[in-house]
Design a protein around this motif. Sequence first.
Motif, PDB file in Angstrom:
ATOM      1  N   ALA A  43       0.832  -1.203   0.000  1.00  0.00           N
ATOM      2  CA  ALA A  43       0.000   0.000   0.000  1.00  0.00           C
ATOM      3  C   ALA A  43       0.868   1.257   0.000  1.00  0.00           C
ATOM      4  O   ALA A  43       0.595   2.221  -0.730  1.00  0.00           O
ATOM      5  N   ASN A  44       1.927   1.250   0.799  1.00  0.00           N
ATOM      6  CA  ASN A  44       2.834   2.395   0.864  1.00  0.00           C
ATOM      7  C   ASN A  44       3.536   2.636  -0.466  1.00  0.00           C
ATOM      8  O   ASN A  44       3.811   3.783  -0.843  1.00  0.00           O
ATOM      9  N   ALA A  45       3.795   1.544  -1.212  1.00  0.00           N
ATOM     10  CA  ALA A  45       4.466   1.659  -2.504  1.00  0.00           C
ATOM     11  C   ALA A  45       3.493   1.917  -3.648  1.00  0.00           C
ATOM     12  O   ALA A  45       3.918   2.135  -4.788  1.00  0.00           O
ATOM     13  N   GLY A  46       2.192   1.882  -3.359  1.00  0.00           N
ATOM     14  CA  GLY A  46       1.191   2.140  -4.393  1.00  0.00           C
ATOM     15  C   GLY A  46       0.984   0.978  -5.346  1.00  0.00           C
ATOM     16  O   GLY A  46       0.559   1.175  -6.486  1.00  0.00           O
ATOM     17  N   VAL A  47       1.271  -0.238  -4.879  1.00  0.00           N
ATOM     18  CA  VAL A  47       1.077  -1.428  -5.711  1.00  0.00           C
ATOM     19  C   VAL A  47      -0.265  -2.060  -5.344  1.00  0.00           C
ATOM     20  O   VAL A  47      -0.455  -2.470  -4.190  1.00  0.00           O
ATOM     21  N   PRO A  48      -1.199  -2.178  -6.288  1.00  0.00           N
ATOM     22  CA  PRO A  48      -2.551  -2.661  -5.967  1.00  0.00           C
ATOM     23  C   PRO A  48      -2.669  -4.174  -5.881  1.00  0.00           C
ATOM     24  O   PRO A  48      -3.483  -4.795  -6.575  1.00  0.00           O
ATOM     25  N   MET A  49      -1.839  -4.794  -5.028  1.00  0.00           N
ATOM     26  CA  MET A  49      -2.006  -6.224  -4.805  1.00  0.00           C
ATOM     27  C   MET A  49      -3.402  -6.476  -4.248  1.00  0.00           C
ATOM     28  O   MET A  49      -3.984  -5.605  -3.592  1.00  0.00           O
ATOM     29  N   LEU A  50      -3.949  -7.644  -4.490  1.00  0.00           N
ATOM     30  CA  LEU A  50      -5.331  -7.923  -4.100  1.00  0.00           C
ATOM     31  C   LEU A  50      -5.602  -7.648  -2.620  1.00  0.00           C
ATOM     32  O   LEU A  50      -6.636  -7.041  -2.299  1.00  0.00           O
ATOM     33  N   PRO A  51      -4.725  -8.040  -1.685  1.00  0.00           N
ATOM     34  CA  PRO A  51      -4.994  -7.740  -0.280  1.00  0.00           C
ATOM     35  C   PRO A  51      -4.998  -6.242   0.051  1.00  0.00           C
ATOM     36  O   PRO A  51      -5.495  -5.851   1.109  1.00  0.00           O
ATOM     37  N   VAL A  52      -4.442  -5.426  -0.836  1.00  0.00           N
ATOM     38  CA  VAL A  52      -4.445  -3.975  -0.610  1.00  0.00           C
ATOM     39  C   VAL A  52      -5.802  -3.378  -0.937  1.00  0.00           C
ATOM     40  O   VAL A  52      -6.269  -2.465  -0.252  1.00  0.00           O
ATOM     41  N   VAL A  53      -6.455  -3.895  -1.968  1.00  0.00           N
ATOM     42  CA  VAL A  53      -7.696  -3.294  -2.464  1.00  0.00           C
ATOM     43  C   VAL A  53      -8.949  -4.057  -2.057  1.00  0.00           C
ATOM     44  O   VAL A  53     -10.060  -3.573  -2.277  1.00  0.00           O
ATOM     45  N   GLU A  54      -8.806  -5.258  -1.475  1.00  0.00           N
ATOM     46  CA  GLU A  54      -9.962  -6.059  -1.082  1.00  0.00           C
ATOM     47  C   GLU A  54      -9.853  -6.476   0.389  1.00  0.00           C
ATOM     48  O   GLU A  54      -8.775  -6.472   0.967  1.00  0.00           O
ATOM     49  N   GLN A  55     -11.002  -6.850   0.949  1.00  0.00           N
ATOM     50  CA  GLN A  55     -11.022  -7.366   2.311  1.00  0.00           C
ATOM     51  C   GLN A  55     -10.302  -8.715   2.360  1.00  0.00           C
ATOM     52  O   GLN A  55     -10.255  -9.450   1.368  1.00  0.00           O
TER      53      GLN A  55
END
Length: 316
Positions: free
Chosen positions: A207-219
């Motif tokens: 999240a800090n690096a701005g990479v939208p891995m699935l756990p960053v954008v979803e529950q």
Amino acid sequence: MTTLESTRELSPATRPWRRTVGAYVALTKPRIIELLLVTTVPVMFLAERGVPSLALIVLTLVGGSLSAGAANTFNMVYDRDIDAKMGRTQNRPLVTGEVTPRAALVFGLVLTALSTAWLWLLVNPLSAMLSLAAIVLYAVGYTMILKRRTPQNIVWGGIAGCMPTLIGWSAVTNSVGWPAIILFLVIFFWTPPHYWPLSMKFTDDYANAGVPMLPVVEQMTTVSRQIVAYSWVMVLTSLALIPVADMGWVYLGAAVVSGGLFVGEAHRLHAAAKRGAKQSVLKPMRLFHFSITYVTLLFLGVAIDPLLHLPLPGLS
């Protein structure tokens, strides 16, 4: 002068050389290369239905290692900005300055040319082209196009990591057969439940690096549900190899036992996520580490089954 004194005098001079070599080795991500090679050699045994030429195995492994090293180097060159923002990657050579971006790029290009020429001349052109395709898929498809744009990055970007199954088969047969394609699909479906638990562990980093891995954008419950789904499809796909490649009891046992444990661990993770468990209880890295064990056991079965073939009823 004692031996100890001699060593102390030499160490300042030798340390920079050793550190430089270590930095370039680190660019290739050796631990990832090891995992890729685990899926290459067993497929060669299956394609041969026995023990392939030792020379062919060595030549294929060297070419594959150079190829994977090139892809990983390009990945580090492009991702050096976000690597600096993540605790897990902030000590990589391009972040610390031990290697310059230009030097790393040249290193990656040299590895690409060397691996392609090596496989083309010493194995066969098909294996060389599959290897080159893997580099492009990882360096361009995943790293440059998908990683920073979509939470499905690892799903489609993971195709590059599936290529060793095709390369191992083509090295022996100079073709791409259905058994290799099925094992390609096994790694394809394995990649998300292998990588997403790691992403769950380092969600804040991504999240800090701005990479939208699935756990960053979803529950977490959504992520764990998808992990369970991919795990089941992976295991079912692995069982499809049995009729296609006339696999016996050895492979069946490896696939069922390792697959059952994998699915069970995926369900444990999902149950913990549904309870809203914290990281200390969720323990996503348990599945991450076991996923490596799963691949090792499954492909060990792929290698051993042709050697100790115990046919299943109706398939012999």
